[in-house]
Every structure is written in structure tokens, then in C-alpha cells.
Write a protein that holds these residues in place. Structure first.
Motif, PDB file in Angstrom:
ATOM      1  N   ARG A  89       0.715  -1.415  -0.032  1.00 49.12           N
ATOM      2  CA  ARG A  89       0.102   0.055   0.002  1.00 49.12           C
ATOM      3  C   ARG A  89       0.617   1.297  -0.041  1.00 49.12           C
ATOM      4  O   ARG A  89       0.515   2.052  -0.756  1.00 49.12           O
ATOM      5  CB  ARG A  89      -0.942  -0.012   1.115  1.00 49.12           C
ATOM      6  N   ALA A  90       1.998   1.273   0.820  1.00 50.30           N
ATOM      7  CA  ALA A  90       2.638   2.374   0.810  1.00 50.30           C
ATOM      8  C   ALA A  90       3.542   2.547  -0.340  1.00 50.30           C
ATOM      9  O   ALA A  90       3.571   3.738  -0.831  1.00 50.30           O
ATOM     10  CB  ALA A  90       3.893   2.290   2.276  1.00 50.30           C
ATOM     11  N   ASP A  91       4.031   1.649  -0.917  1.00 54.99           N
ATOM     12  CA  ASP A  91       4.814   1.633  -2.434  1.00 54.99           C
ATOM     13  C   ASP A  91       4.104   2.079  -3.359  1.00 54.99           C
ATOM     14  O   ASP A  91       4.339   2.801  -4.275  1.00 54.99           O
ATOM     15  CB  ASP A  91       5.591   0.243  -2.565  1.00 54.99           C
ATOM     16  N   SER A  92       2.819   1.798  -3.511  1.00 57.72           N
ATOM     17  CA  SER A  92       1.791   1.919  -4.526  1.00 57.72           C
ATOM     18  C   SER A  92       0.928   3.298  -4.315  1.00 57.72           C
ATOM     19  O   SER A  92       0.528   3.855  -5.113  1.00 57.72           O
ATOM     20  CB  SER A  92       0.809   1.143  -4.801  1.00 57.72           C
ATOM     21  N   GLY A  93       1.240   3.944  -3.275  1.00 53.50           N
ATOM     22  CA  GLY A  93       0.691   5.191  -3.057  1.00 53.50           C
ATOM     23  C   GLY A  93      -0.947   4.891  -2.542  1.00 53.50           C
ATOM     24  O   GLY A  93      -1.477   6.000  -2.578  1.00 53.50           O
ATOM     25  N   GLU A  94      -1.448   3.746  -2.517  1.00 55.99           N
ATOM     26  CA  GLU A  94      -2.912   3.422  -2.453  1.00 55.99           C
ATOM     27  C   GLU A  94      -3.086   3.061  -0.843  1.00 55.99           C
ATOM     28  O   GLU A  94      -3.068   1.810  -0.369  1.00 55.99           O
ATOM     29  CB  GLU A  94      -3.269   2.629  -3.132  1.00 55.99           C
ATOM     30  N   THR A  95      -2.663   3.975  -0.024  1.00 55.73           N
ATOM     31  CA  THR A  95      -2.853   3.538   1.619  1.00 55.73           C
ATOM     32  C   THR A  95      -3.978   2.980   1.989  1.00 55.73           C
ATOM     33  O   THR A  95      -4.012   2.276   3.003  1.00 55.73           O
ATOM     34  CB  THR A  95      -2.334   4.639   2.317  1.00 55.73           C
ATOM     35  N   GLY A  96      -5.151   3.109   1.296  1.00 57.16           N
ATOM     36  CA  GLY A  96      -6.557   2.885   1.535  1.00 57.16           C
ATOM     37  C   GLY A  96      -6.930   1.545   0.972  1.00 57.16           C
ATOM     38  O   GLY A  96      -8.105   1.206   1.069  1.00 57.16           O
ATOM     39  N   ALA A  97      -6.133   0.818   0.169  1.00 59.74           N
ATOM     40  CA  ALA A  97      -6.492  -0.253  -0.789  1.00 59.74           C
ATOM     41  C   ALA A  97      -7.066  -1.382   0.123  1.00 59.74           C
ATOM     42  O   ALA A  97      -6.342  -1.744   1.225  1.00 59.74           O
ATOM     43  CB  ALA A  97      -5.543  -0.674  -1.630  1.00 59.74           C
ATOM     44  N   ASP A  98      -8.139  -2.081  -0.321  1.00 58.08           N
ATOM     45  CA  ASP A  98      -8.427  -3.271   0.579  1.00 58.08           C
ATOM     46  C   ASP A  98      -7.473  -4.628   0.022  1.00 58.08           C
ATOM     47  O   ASP A  98      -6.779  -4.243  -0.927  1.00 58.08           O
ATOM     48  CB  ASP A  98     -10.010  -3.389   0.427  1.00 58.08           C
ATOM     49  N   VAL A  99      -7.858  -5.648   0.598  1.00 57.07           N
ATOM     50  CA  VAL A  99      -7.001  -6.671   0.228  1.00 57.07           C
ATOM     51  C   VAL A  99      -7.178  -7.243  -1.186  1.00 57.07           C
ATOM     52  O   VAL A  99      -6.244  -7.372  -1.991  1.00 57.07           O
ATOM     53  CB  VAL A  99      -7.585  -8.139   0.845  1.00 57.07           C
ATOM     54  N   GLU A 100      -8.388  -7.030  -1.861  1.00 59.70           N
ATOM     55  CA  GLU A 100      -8.675  -7.396  -3.327  1.00 59.70           C
ATOM     56  C   GLU A 100      -7.929  -6.370  -4.274  1.00 59.70           C
ATOM     57  O   GLU A 100      -7.149  -6.685  -5.177  1.00 59.70           O
ATOM     58  CB  GLU A 100     -10.248  -7.409  -3.664  1.00 59.70           C
ATOM     59  N   ARG A 101      -7.699  -5.020  -3.929  1.00 57.45           N
ATOM     60  CA  ARG A 101      -7.103  -3.973  -4.459  1.00 57.45           C
ATOM     61  C   ARG A 101      -5.717  -4.463  -4.383  1.00 57.45           C
ATOM     62  O   ARG A 101      -4.777  -4.131  -5.350  1.00 57.45           O
ATOM     63  CB  ARG A 101      -7.274  -2.523  -4.285  1.00 57.45           C
ATOM     64  N   VAL A 102      -5.155  -4.721  -3.212  1.00 56.50           N
ATOM     65  CA  VAL A 102      -3.669  -5.169  -2.950  1.00 56.50           C
ATOM     66  C   VAL A 102      -3.222  -6.334  -3.862  1.00 56.50           C
ATOM     67  O   VAL A 102      -2.173  -6.242  -4.525  1.00 56.50           O
ATOM     68  CB  VAL A 102      -3.327  -5.308  -1.600  1.00 56.50           C
ATOM     69  N   ILE A 103      -4.132  -7.224  -3.999  1.00 54.54           N
ATOM     70  CA  ILE A 103      -3.909  -8.472  -4.893  1.00 54.54           C
ATOM     71  C   ILE A 103      -3.625  -7.908  -6.387  1.00 54.54           C
ATOM     72  O   ILE A 103      -2.849  -8.413  -7.230  1.00 54.54           O
ATOM     73  CB  ILE A 103      -5.084  -9.554  -4.740  1.00 54.54           C
TER      74      ILE A 103
END
Length: 227
Positions: free
Chosen positions: A53-67
């Protein structure tokens, strides 16, 4: 000054690039989504998901988005440390289940065993995580080669094309840079190691030269005693 330690790359050097791209990466891409879903609350996985999340800049991403982000990184062959760590966890399951065997060229196996017997310290530096490195050599098609190695380094030591990374590794190994020889199939990595004071040898398994560096096409043709 004579060589005391040998630092080796994996992909294209000890092991076929095709093993990583045709076996390991597809295995991770297939199994990583379910692994993350099943272990999303496990402490070590939580840590890596936070890093994604930190590396992608998407700190609020849920698990499916992280996948989704992880699969995008796999497709792009991004050298992201949290991706490498999670891939290593997935591969560990595959090795333990007998579904994966680490590929190491026979000439590399023979040379590593010989150098270890001759008293050289052996180390690995690869963009794959330390865990993944240990699995390739510990569960190799030639058996458990892990007793041969004194240590492992990955991108937590820095990028492989920057001299500072090799300076950090030199400090960790505890000998002079000139007493270490680095083996790789990538000229930019060899250049960086040389800038840090290491001796270098290029592996060009399909033939050719790695400009500015002693180059061989097999571990059998490399003698650390000549450096």
C-alpha cells in the motif's frame, strides 16, 4: 590480494532465467491471490501488505485491490521488496508440497561444492528475496545446497546496479572488497560491484562477452584463485 569470498547472482548465473520466468513467476501469479486472502491477518503478511500500500501510494487499498497491484507488479517484473517477500511465502508452500524444485546448473553445483571445500566463503545476491534464494538452493534439483552458503543478500541491501549496495554487502561480509569476487550475467551489476572495489566475472552462458569484465560461459571455467 587473494579472493576470500565469492558473491553470486542467481538468474542467468547459477540458475536458468527460464526457471524464474516460466516456472516461479507463473506459480506465484496463480497461487498468490488465494494465499493473500487466506493469510491476510498473519503478522508477516500484514507487514508486507502494508508495504505494498505504501509503495503504490494506495494506503486505503483493500485486500482485493492489493492483490490486483501485486499481479500488476508480477506482470511488469517489478523488483518490489514486498512482492518478493510474498512470492517467497507462496513458493515456500510449493517447495514444501514438492510442486517446485529449484533449478541450479550442474556446473554451478559442482563449482560451488568445490569452492566451499577449498575454503571460500559463498554468498548470494539476487533481486529475489532471501527466503526465495534459500528455497532455490535448499530445495534444488541437486538436493539441499544451503550448507554451502555463508549468507544471502537481496534488495534490502539496495539495488543491484548501484555501487553502494555492494559496499553494504562488503561491510556485512567483513572482508576487504578486493577479497570478494562477484559473478553475474548483467554488465551493469558487474560495473557497480567493480565501482565498490570488488573483483568481477561475467557469466555469458550463451556465449559472448560482458564488456569490461572477464567472461566465461560456465562455472567450470572460472578459477577464483587467478584473481
Amino acid at each position: 590480494m587473494s579472493i576470500k569470498a565469492i558473491l553470486t547472482d542467481i538468474e542467468g548465473t547459477t540458475s536458468a532465467v527460464s526457471f524464474v520466468f516460466d516456472v516461479l513467476f507463473p506459480y506465484a501469479a496463480k497461487h498468490l491471490p488465494d494465499f493473500v486472502r487466506q493469510h491476510a491477518e498473519r503478522a508477516d503478511v500484514v507487514e508486507q501488505l502494508a508495504a505494498v500500500r505504501a509503495d503504490s501510494g494506495e494506503t486505503g487499498a483493500d485486500v482485493e485491490r492489493v492483490i490486483e497491484i501485486l499481479l500488476e507488479w508480477i506482470a511488469a517484473d517489478r523488483k518490489a521488496t514486498p512482492l518478493k517477500a510474498l512470492q517467497g511465502m507462496v513458493w515456500e508452500q510449493g517447495y514444501q508440497a514438492g510442486q517446485l524444485k529449484g533449478h541450479v546448473y550442474p556446473d554451478a553445483v559442482e563449482a560451488l561444492q568445490r569452492w566451499h571445500a577449498e575454503g571460500y566463503q559463498l554468498f548470494v545476491y539476487s533481486s529475489g528475496s532471501i527466503q526465495a534464494q534459500k528455497l532455490i538452493f535448499g530445495c534444488s534439483d541437486a538436493g539441499d545446497l544451503s550448507p554451502l552458503f555463508s549468507g544471502y543478500f537481496d534488495t534490502t541491501s539496495g539495488p543491484k546496479r548501484e555501487a553502494a549496495s555492494y559496499q553494504r554487502i562488503t561491510q556485512a561480509i567483513g572482508v576487504q572488497a578486493s577479497e570478494i569476487v562477484f559473478l553475474s550475467d548483467i554488465v551493469e551489476e558487474l560495473d557497480a560491484a567493480r565501482q565498490a572495489g570488488m573483483a568481477t566475472c561475467g557469466l555469458a552462458r550463451e556465449g559472448g562477452e560482458l564488456a569490461g569484465h572477464v567472461t566465461v560461459n560456465s562455472f567450470a571455467l572460472f578459477d577464483p584463485g587467478t584473481f
